[in-house]
Write a protein that holds these residues in place. Structure first.
Motif, PDB file in Angstrom:
ATOM      1  N   ALA A   1       0.825  -1.206   0.000  1.00  0.00           N
ATOM      2  CA  ALA A   1       0.000   0.000   0.000  1.00  0.00           C
ATOM      3  C   ALA A   1       0.864   1.263   0.000  1.00  0.00           C
ATOM      4  N   LYS A   2       1.969   1.230   0.737  1.00  0.00           N
ATOM      5  CA  LYS A   2       2.861   2.389   0.799  1.00  0.00           C
ATOM      6  C   LYS A   2       3.465   2.689  -0.578  1.00  0.00           C
ATOM      7  N   VAL A   3       3.951   1.638  -1.261  1.00  0.00           N
ATOM      8  CA  VAL A   3       4.598   1.828  -2.559  1.00  0.00           C
ATOM      9  C   VAL A   3       3.608   2.356  -3.598  1.00  0.00           C
ATOM     10  N   THR A   4       2.445   1.730  -3.682  1.00  0.00           N
ATOM     11  CA  THR A   4       1.471   2.162  -4.695  1.00  0.00           C
ATOM     12  C   THR A   4       0.947   3.565  -4.405  1.00  0.00           C
ATOM     13  N   GLY A   5       0.800   3.907  -3.115  1.00  0.00           N
ATOM     14  CA  GLY A   5       0.350   5.253  -2.767  1.00  0.00           C
ATOM     15  C   GLY A   5       1.351   6.310  -3.200  1.00  0.00           C
ATOM     16  N   GLU A   6       2.637   6.063  -2.950  1.00  0.00           N
ATOM     17  CA  GLU A   6       3.671   7.023  -3.339  1.00  0.00           C
ATOM     18  C   GLU A   6       3.789   7.126  -4.856  1.00  0.00           C
ATOM     19  N   LEU A   7       3.647   6.004  -5.542  1.00  0.00           N
ATOM     20  CA  LEU A   7       3.714   6.024  -7.006  1.00  0.00           C
ATOM     21  C   LEU A   7       2.548   6.829  -7.582  1.00  0.00           C
ATOM     22  N   ALA A   8       1.368   6.684  -6.994  1.00  0.00           N
ATOM     23  CA  ALA A   8       0.191   7.412  -7.477  1.00  0.00           C
ATOM     24  C   ALA A   8       0.379   8.919  -7.325  1.00  0.00           C
ATOM     25  N   LYS A   9       1.027   9.343  -6.246  1.00  0.00           N
ATOM     26  CA  LYS A   9       1.219  10.779  -6.022  1.00  0.00           C
ATOM     27  C   LYS A   9       2.065  11.419  -7.114  1.00  0.00           C
ATOM     28  N   SER A  10       3.039  10.703  -7.608  1.00  0.00           N
ATOM     29  CA  SER A  10       3.974  11.306  -8.553  1.00  0.00           C
ATOM     30  C   SER A  10       3.660  11.016 -10.024  1.00  0.00           C
ATOM     31  N   ARG A  11       2.946   9.906 -10.293  1.00  0.00           N
ATOM     32  CA  ARG A  11       2.805   9.506 -11.702  1.00  0.00           C
ATOM     33  C   ARG A  11       1.365   9.217 -12.120  1.00  0.00           C
ATOM     34  N   PHE A  12       0.394   9.468 -11.278  1.00  0.00           N
ATOM     35  CA  PHE A  12      -0.982   9.087 -11.617  1.00  0.00           C
ATOM     36  C   PHE A  12      -1.447   9.813 -12.878  1.00  0.00           C
ATOM     37  N   GLY A  13      -2.075   9.043 -13.773  1.00  0.00           N
ATOM     38  CA  GLY A  13      -2.594   9.594 -15.023  1.00  0.00           C
ATOM     39  C   GLY A  13      -1.551   9.756 -16.107  1.00  0.00           C
ATOM     40  N   LYS A  14      -0.298   9.407 -15.831  1.00  0.00           N
ATOM     41  CA  LYS A  14       0.771   9.555 -16.822  1.00  0.00           C
ATOM     42  C   LYS A  14       1.185   8.181 -17.353  1.00  0.00           C
ATOM     43  N   ASP A  15       1.778   8.214 -18.539  1.00  0.00           N
ATOM     44  CA  ASP A  15       2.315   6.977 -19.092  1.00  0.00           C
ATOM     45  C   ASP A  15       3.537   6.547 -18.276  1.00  0.00           C
ATOM     46  N   VAL A  16       3.600   5.278 -17.946  1.00  0.00           N
ATOM     47  CA  VAL A  16       4.750   4.746 -17.213  1.00  0.00           C
ATOM     48  C   VAL A  16       5.221   3.471 -17.902  1.00  0.00           C
ATOM     49  N   THR A  17       6.512   3.215 -17.808  1.00  0.00           N
ATOM     50  CA  THR A  17       7.080   2.005 -18.393  1.00  0.00           C
ATOM     51  C   THR A  17       7.412   1.026 -17.272  1.00  0.00           C
ATOM     52  N   PRO A  18       7.534  -0.234 -17.614  1.00  0.00           N
ATOM     53  CA  PRO A  18       7.936  -1.210 -16.583  1.00  0.00           C
ATOM     54  C   PRO A  18       9.252  -0.847 -15.902  1.00  0.00           C
TER      55      PRO A  18
ATOM     56  N   VAL B   1       8.747   1.762 -13.210  1.00  0.00           N
ATOM     57  CA  VAL B   1       8.119   1.202 -12.018  1.00  0.00           C
ATOM     58  C   VAL B   1       9.126   0.385 -11.219  1.00  0.00           C
ATOM     59  N   ARG B   2       9.945  -0.376 -11.906  1.00  0.00           N
ATOM     60  CA  ARG B   2      10.940  -1.191 -11.205  1.00  0.00           C
ATOM     61  C   ARG B   2      11.948  -0.312 -10.469  1.00  0.00           C
ATOM     62  N   ARG B   3      12.401   0.779 -11.114  1.00  0.00           N
ATOM     63  CA  ARG B   3      13.345   1.683 -10.451  1.00  0.00           C
ATOM     64  C   ARG B   3      12.698   2.360  -9.240  1.00  0.00           C
ATOM     65  N   PHE B   4      11.436   2.750  -9.404  1.00  0.00           N
ATOM     66  CA  PHE B   4      10.721   3.367  -8.283  1.00  0.00           C
ATOM     67  C   PHE B   4      10.599   2.374  -7.127  1.00  0.00           C
ATOM     68  N   LEU B   5      10.250   1.134  -7.447  1.00  0.00           N
ATOM     69  CA  LEU B   5      10.108   0.102  -6.419  1.00  0.00           C
ATOM     70  C   LEU B   5      11.440  -0.172  -5.725  1.00  0.00           C
ATOM     71  N   ALA B   6      12.528  -0.250  -6.510  1.00  0.00           N
ATOM     72  CA  ALA B   6      13.852  -0.500  -5.927  1.00  0.00           C
ATOM     73  C   ALA B   6      14.236   0.610  -4.953  1.00  0.00           C
ATOM     74  N   ASP B   7      13.944   1.854  -5.312  1.00  0.00           N
ATOM     75  CA  ASP B   7      14.277   2.975  -4.419  1.00  0.00           C
ATOM     76  C   ASP B   7      13.486   2.900  -3.118  1.00  0.00           C
ATOM     77  N   ARG B   8      12.191   2.568  -3.215  1.00  0.00           N
ATOM     78  CA  ARG B   8      11.371   2.490  -2.006  1.00  0.00           C
ATOM     79  C   ARG B   8      11.822   1.327  -1.116  1.00  0.00           C
ATOM     80  N   ILE B   9      12.156   0.205  -1.734  1.00  0.00           N
ATOM     81  CA  ILE B   9      12.637  -0.948  -0.954  1.00  0.00           C
ATOM     82  C   ILE B   9      13.946  -0.611  -0.258  1.00  0.00           C
TER      83      ILE B   9
END
Length: 386
Positions: A135-152, A155-163
């Motif tokens: 929930a934390k990861v998806t919430g933070e991703l939504a704040k910065s990229r919601f409604g925009k085109d994103v590539t895999p 998302v992987r880089r964003f996830l790696a940074d949060r982890i």
């Protein structure tokens, strides 16, 4: 040594040579002591009886050429041992495949919308990162990229940074207390989690650093555990203190600490039983061990390490909860990260318990257990280059 000699002419070659010599010299000089053979006069060449061919002299046996026996080719050197990062990446490959394939399926040519976020959150939960972390990861991703085109890859880089941010505070190597001699390490965990092997690897690593190490085989109910520790002890050059099957584990720990202090050992590693199916008895035994250690030294055990098997997934969180209630767990060692697609559980453990993760294991050899590094783990887990 090779020997070379002049080739002896064959008999037919000798005859041809004599004919040529006879034609060049009309009168052959007889050898001393022999009668000359009269030549028939004016006889046609065809009527002359051919001279008998001389018996060929046997050729002398050549000296044997020494046989040079080629040495057997040395076996090809085994490929160099893979570096730690390569082994970590390989060990996490099952977990990585689950995440990368899932992310690729969700975000190929797609905007970040509610449906995509929901699918991502579900993927992170099934990858054992836990509901809170998902929930934390998806919430933070939504704040910065919601409604925009994103590539895999994004998302992987964003996830790696949060982890990495979650793991960094708990990635702490186990430091020995300089003033404590010995530094007493109590190792707990359920049977099968890898306690005994972990103790053996730790003993070998400390011994290789030049430290004097003693091992106490405190799981007195499993003969196999004692035998395994004895093998590791012999390999590492560390004495193993044991008792007969069923002996009092607390008494053994007391004697082991007494001996370690007398011999001025640097480290005392104490194995314990892990029969979680009888929680009340196990809790009583562990608490008794701690009590008798403190009678000799109030500061012991200096470290209480909980060994968790990553293949158990979310069960590892339940075990952490149970053992934390039994004893004062000071740190974690997570094993068997190479054996399942559940490497994300380490992230859930860090997020929930905030306990230091001292080391992780991605294989059976001593080199496959190393201090935990948050950044390297996060990038390996998400399939990024370390």
């Amino acid at each position: 040594m090779l020997r070379f000699w002049k080739k002896k002419p064959k008999p037919e070659d000798e005859a041809a040579t004599e004919d040529v010599a006879a034609a060049a010299q009309p009168e052959a000089q007889p050898e001393p002591g022999s009668e000359p053979t009269p030549e028939p006069a004016n006889e046609p060449a065809a009527l002359l009886e051919p001279e008998p061919e001389p018996e060929p002299e046997p050729e002398p046996e050549p000296e044997p050429i020494p046989t040079v026996v080629a040495e057997p080719a040395a076996p090809a050197a085994p490929p160099g041992k893979k570096g730690w990062l390569a082994r970590l990446k390989e060990g996490l490959s099952k977990s990585t495949s689950r995440l990368t394939e899932g992310i690729g399926g969700i975000f190929t040519k797609r905007r970040l919308d509610e449906e995509a976020l929901e699918e991502l959150e579900e993927l992170l939960i099934t990858a054992d990162l836990g509901p809170a972390m998902a929930a934390k990861v998806t919430g933070e991703l939504a704040k910065s990229r919601f409604g925009k085109d994103v590539t895999p890859d994004e998302v992987r880089r964003f996830l790696a940074d949060r982890i990495a941010e979650t793991l960094a505070p708990v990635a702490k190597p186990l430091d020995l207390v300089a003033a404590a001699r010995p530094h007493v390490i109590l190792v707990v965990g359920v049977n099968g989690a890898g306690k005994t092997t972990t103790i053996g690897k730790m003993a070998k690593q400390y011994r290789d650093q030049g430290k004097r190490v003693l091992i106490a085989a405190g799981d007195t109910f499993r003969a196999a555990a004692v035998q395994q520790l004895e093998v590791w002890g012999e390999r590492a050059g560390c004495p193993v203190i044991s008792r007969e099957t069923g002996a009092d584990a607390a008494g053994l720990a007391f004697d082991a600490l007494e001996r370690a202090r007398r011999e001025q050992a640097d480290v005392l590693l104490i194995d314990t039983a892990g029969r979680l199916q009888n929680k009340a008895n196990l809790m009583a035994e562990l608490q008794k061990i701690v009590r008798v250690l403190k009678k000799q030294d109030a500061g012991t055990p200096h470290s209480t390490l909980l060994v968790l098997d990553a293949t158990t997934g979310q069960n590892a969180l339940s075990q952490a909860e149970v053992f934390r209630d039994m004893v004062d767990v000071t740190g974690l060692i997570v094993t068997k990260l190479d054996g399942s697609a559940r490497g994300g559980v380490l992230v859930a453990l860090a997020d929930r318990f905030k306990l230091p993760v001292h080391a992780i294991g991605v294989g059976e050899t001593i080199e496959d257990m190393r201090p935990f590094e948050a950044g390297a783990f996060a990038r390996s887990l998400t399939g990024l280059e370390a």
